[in-house]
Structures are given as structure tokens and as C-alpha cells.
Design an enzyme around this catalytic site. Structure first.
Site, PDB file in Angstrom:
ATOM      1  N   ALA A 257       0.730  -1.190   0.013  1.00 26.74           N
ATOM      2  CA  ALA A 257       0.009   0.065   0.034  1.00 26.74           C
ATOM      3  C   ALA A 257       1.101   1.036   0.034  1.00 26.74           C
ATOM      4  CB  ALA A 257      -0.921   0.006   1.253  1.00 26.74           C
ATOM      5  N   LYS A 258       0.499   2.455  -0.683  1.00 30.37           N
ATOM      6  CA  LYS A 258       1.106   3.641  -0.813  1.00 30.37           C
ATOM      7  C   LYS A 258       1.553   4.275   0.740  1.00 30.37           C
ATOM      8  CE  LYS A 258      -0.655   4.786  -5.400  1.00 30.37           C
ATOM      9  NZ  LYS A 258      -1.634   5.919  -5.859  1.00 30.37           N
ATOM     10  N   ARG A 259       0.616   3.839   1.585  1.00 26.26           N
ATOM     11  CA  ARG A 259       0.903   4.277   3.112  1.00 26.26           C
ATOM     12  C   ARG A 259       1.826   3.796   3.600  1.00 26.26           C
ATOM     13  NH1 ARG A 259      -3.724   1.315   3.050  1.00 26.26           N
ATOM     14  NH2 ARG A 259      -3.697  -0.718   4.466  1.00 26.26           N
TER      15      ARG A 259
END
Length: 287
Positions: A257-259
Site C-alpha cells: 500500500a502507498k501508506r
């Protein structure tokens, strides 16, 4: 538009809402490698219709990360935020066919309707829209629009399927011939209240305009293809060949995930990872 001399055109189309991670890298590398092997073309497209979450610095980051991986692409890069008129034209074409209707529901309206019904059909993305606004009369719709009531536009799937003739299917390189079952997504949004398009509409329009022949993307988007083939038929667009590859997972079996900044290409680069080592690792995992 498609170059008549090129028989294989694929694309990588990220949304600039964060830095690219290993999963993005795998998809881009796989598409680029296939294009090179087929003597075709690899196109980069920026899917930035979400003007609140998409940021210029993330667009720059996409260019930086792909260049680090050794991937090149033709210019100019199509940025969706610069082509809302194309999506509006497609929406108007669908309205003219009688397969789009305005939806005045808020999220709370939809949740309340589903709760009141006691149960609701579910698709891969959750409960299917219960059709609250589908049967409003033309006068009711016009009155609400004239009052300035915020609204989205939805696909009237039943009306759309009534117009489609012949088999509704696509070729998937990993799964074979797939018969589309768009009922599992229902009356999807075509244009949002704050954006004159949606992912489903814009991606179909762009793939058609750019002459994409092969779509290589993650299996998380497999179900979206059921709706995409319907829109392609309604808009008179060719259906590309699809390849829905497996997703890259972390050590806990979770999707990247980008987070999670530790798996972004930026962080890997800063930690001293070489692009050659990353490419060998990702492409060896197959999919």
C-alpha cells in the site's frame, strides 16, 4: 491514437495519490517487458481525475521512479485531468442511448435503504447500489437538477444490457474466455458529483483513444472488467486482451500500500537497493 504499424500497445496507468511501491513496479515492469518482447509500445498514462487526492509531486515521483527502473515511454503523457471533455462526450453519448440516469443519493441515503431492506445483493466492492433513483420520472429528475440538487450519473445496467447483442465476453491471457457478469457490480457511477467522470468511464475512454490492445494490470481489477466490456460495447470501442496478474504481497501476506513508506521505490532507492536487483526479484515471482 493507435499506430497502425504497432500490433501490441499496452499501458501503465497509476494514480498520483502517493509514491509508487513494489506492486506498481511489478505491474509496470511486466507491461514494459511484454511490449518489448512483442515489438510493441508501452504507454504511460496519469490517472488523476481525483483532483483533491492527486498531487503534482506524486506525478513527478512516478516519472522519477519509472526512470530509475529503466522504463521509457513516449511523450506527451496523457493526464486525465486535462481531458474531462472527452469523458463528458462519452457520458453524453450514454445519456443519448438512455443508459445513464442522475442519482441524487447521499452515502447515508444508500446505507439507510440497504439497512431498511434487511439485506442487499453484494458484489466484490460491497453492497450493490439498490436503484433508489433509477425509477424517478423525467419530471422528477429535471426538477431536482433545476433545484441544484447535487447528483452523480449512474449506468442503467438493465437498459445497457438490453442494447448489447452477441456474446458479452473478453479474452484473459491467464483465465481464457471470460463471460462478463456485470450484474455483480450493478449500476456503477459514471460521473461523480464533484468530478465529471469516474474510473470506469475514463479508463475505457482512454484505452479506446490510445488504441490499447493489451491491458496488463493487477487481479484486484479483474471484476471491474465485467463493467468495462459493457461500456466498450456501448461506446463502440474494441475490447482489448486482458492479463490480470497476481498481486505482490508483503511478508504478512498483505498487499503493498502507498501508506507503507518502507516499500515505496523512493525508500528502496534511498536504502541503496539497485534497480537491477529489484527487477530480478519482482519478475522472478511471476504472475
Amino acid at each position: 491514437m493507435k499506430d497502425a504499424a504497432v500490433n501490441f500497445i499496452t499501458r501503465f496507468a497509476p494514480s498520483p495519490t502517493g509514491r509508487l511501491h513494489k506492486g506498481h513496479a511489478y505491474s509496470a515492469l511486466l507491461a514494459n517487458a511484454r511490449a518489448r518482447a512483442e515489438g510493441g509500445q508501452f504507454i504511460l498514462r496519469i490517472e488523476d481525475i481525483d483532483t483533491t487526492r492527486c498531487k503534482p509531486e506524486f506525478v513527478d515521483g512516478i516519472y522519477e521512479d519509472l526512470a530509475w527502473l529503466g522504463i521509457t515511454w513516449p511523450e506527451p503523457v496523457r493526464r486525465q485531468s486535462e481531458h474531462f471533455a472527452d469523458y463528458q462526450a462519452a457520458l453524453e453519448a450514454l445519456k443519448a442511448k438512455g443508459v445513464a440516469y442522475p442519482c441524487f443519493c447521499t452515502r447515508k441515503d444508500i446505507e439507510a435503504e440497504i439497512a431498511g431492506a434487511g439485506a442487499a445483493p453484494h458484489g466484490p466492492d460491497g453492497p450493490i447500489y439498490p436503484g433508489i433513483c433509477r425509477d424517478l420520472s423525467a419530471d422528477e429528475r429535471e426538477a431536482k437538477i433545476a433545484e441544484g440538487t447535487p447528483h452523480a450519473w449512474r449506468l442503467d445496467l438493465a437498459a445497457a444490457l438490453a442494447l448489447v447483442t452477441g456474446p458479452l465476453e473478453w479474452q484473459d491471457e491467464l483465465k481464457g474466455t471470460i463471460t462478463a457478469t456485470p450484474e455483480e457490480l450493478g449500476d456503477v457511477v459514471l460521473a461523480r458529483k464533484d468530478t465529471p467522470t469516474s474510473y470506469h468511464l475514463s479508463v475505457v475512454v482512454d484505452d479506446g483513444l490510445q488504441g490499447i490492445t493489451h491491458i496488463i494490470r493487477g487481479e484486484d481489477l479483474f471484476h471491474a472488467t465485467h463493467i468495462h466490456v459493457v461500456l466498450q460495447r456501448l461506446l463502440g470501442l474494441a475490447t482489448p486482451v486482458y492479463h490480470h496478474h497476481g498481486l505482490m504481497l508483503d511478508e504478512h501476506g498483505q498487499r503493498f500500500a502507498k501508506r507503507n513508506k518502507s516499500v515505496t521505490l523512493e525508500s528502496l532507492r534511498e536504502a541503496g537497493e539497485s534497480p537491477e536487483a529489484l527487477k530480478r526479484n519482482l519478475l522472478s515471482q511471476g504472475g
